[in-house]
Scaffold this motif. Structure first.
Motif, PDB file in Angstrom:
ATOM      1  N   ASN A 205      12.554  -9.052  -9.793  1.00 24.15           N
ATOM      2  CA  ASN A 205      13.356  -9.789  -8.824  1.00 24.15           C
ATOM      3  C   ASN A 205      14.679 -10.184  -9.484  1.00 24.15           C
ATOM      4  N   LYS A 206      15.691  -9.328  -9.330  1.00 26.18           N
ATOM      5  CA  LYS A 206      16.986  -9.568  -9.977  1.00 26.18           C
ATOM      6  C   LYS A 206      17.685 -10.800  -9.411  1.00 26.18           C
ATOM      7  N   SER A 207      17.517 -11.029  -8.118  1.00 29.70           N
ATOM      8  CA  SER A 207      18.140 -12.190  -7.495  1.00 29.70           C
ATOM      9  C   SER A 207      17.626 -13.476  -8.133  1.00 29.70           C
ATOM     10  N   LYS A 208      16.315 -13.586  -8.288  1.00 23.88           N
ATOM     11  CA  LYS A 208      15.715 -14.759  -8.916  1.00 23.88           C
ATOM     12  C   LYS A 208      16.172 -14.885 -10.367  1.00 23.88           C
ATOM     13  N   PHE A 209      16.200 -13.772 -11.089  1.00 22.40           N
ATOM     14  CA  PHE A 209      16.624 -13.770 -12.485  1.00 22.40           C
ATOM     15  C   PHE A 209      18.056 -14.268 -12.631  1.00 22.40           C
ATOM     16  N   ILE A 210      18.973 -13.747 -11.825  1.00 21.46           N
ATOM     17  CA  ILE A 210      20.379 -14.136 -11.914  1.00 21.46           C
ATOM     18  C   ILE A 210      20.555 -15.591 -11.496  1.00 21.46           C
ATOM     19  N   ARG A 211      19.887 -16.011 -10.427  1.00 18.56           N
ATOM     20  CA  ARG A 211      19.975 -17.388  -9.956  1.00 18.56           C
ATOM     21  C   ARG A 211      19.478 -18.354 -11.045  1.00 18.56           C
ATOM     22  N   GLU A 212      18.318 -18.075 -11.636  1.00 19.21           N
ATOM     23  CA  GLU A 212      17.764 -18.961 -12.658  1.00 19.21           C
ATOM     24  C   GLU A 212      18.620 -18.973 -13.926  1.00 19.21           C
ATOM     25  N   THR A 213      19.210 -17.837 -14.266  1.00 20.09           N
ATOM     26  CA  THR A 213      20.071 -17.760 -15.448  1.00 20.09           C
ATOM     27  C   THR A 213      21.324 -18.609 -15.245  1.00 20.09           C
TER      28      THR A 213
ATOM     29  N   ALA B 159      24.186  -3.239 -17.963  1.00 20.50           N
ATOM     30  CA  ALA B 159      23.560  -4.186 -18.884  1.00 20.50           C
ATOM     31  C   ALA B 159      22.452  -4.972 -18.184  1.00 20.50           C
ATOM     32  N   ILE B 160      22.721  -5.440 -16.985  1.00 13.65           N
ATOM     33  CA  ILE B 160      21.704  -6.192 -16.236  1.00 13.65           C
ATOM     34  C   ILE B 160      20.541  -5.289 -15.866  1.00 13.65           C
ATOM     35  N   ASP B 161      20.839  -4.088 -15.399  1.00 11.46           N
ATOM     36  CA  ASP B 161      19.766  -3.147 -15.038  1.00 11.46           C
ATOM     37  C   ASP B 161      18.902  -2.822 -16.253  1.00 11.46           C
ATOM     38  N   SER B 162      19.536  -2.583 -17.383  1.00  4.81           N
ATOM     39  CA  SER B 162      18.804  -2.261 -18.606  1.00  4.81           C
ATOM     40  C   SER B 162      17.936  -3.434 -19.058  1.00  4.81           C
ATOM     41  N   TYR B 163      18.480  -4.639 -18.997  1.00  7.41           N
ATOM     42  CA  TYR B 163      17.744  -5.845 -19.374  1.00  7.41           C
ATOM     43  C   TYR B 163      16.527  -6.033 -18.474  1.00  7.41           C
ATOM     44  N   CYS B 164      16.739  -5.899 -17.177  1.00  4.62           N
ATOM     45  CA  CYS B 164      15.643  -6.073 -16.220  1.00  4.62           C
ATOM     46  C   CYS B 164      14.553  -5.027 -16.419  1.00  4.62           C
TER      47      CYS B 164
END
Length: 95
Positions: free
Chosen positions: A51-59, A39-44
């Motif tokens: 930058n998945k790290s930044k996305f997850i941290r900000e979320t 789900a995360i890979d598809s969303y990204c």
């Protein structure tokens, strides 16, 4: 004793607090199952998030801040606020 010098911000030249305060030194590990990772890979991929790290941290931080704002202490308890009935009456005594 020498005064502590503040570093200058490279972009604006303004004085700022040492950047070591903002450096990320704490690591948090999160385990995902296959469906969650997909789900995360598809969303990204869909929204071009590189930058998945930044996305997850900000979320996560956005959710934490939203909860803090929602749970901010008020003068009355939730039960008391639920008992208050609001009726639409004119605000002006001349109406």
């Amino acid at each position: 004793m020498a005064k502590k010098k503040h570093k200058k911000d490279k972009k604006s030249g303004d004085r700022t607090i040492s950047s070591s305060f903002l450096r990320r030194t704490h690591q948090v590990t999160v385990l995902l199952n296959e469906k969650e990772k997909e789900a995360i890979d598809s969303y990204c991929k869909k929204y071009n998030i590189t930058n998945k790290s930044k996305f997850i941290r900000e979320t996560i931080i956005r959710q934490v801040m939203d909860t803090f704002l929602t749970d901010y202490p008020t003068l009355f308890d939730k039960e008391d606020m639920d008992k208050i009935k609001v009726t639409s009456k004119p605000l002006s005594p001349f109406a």
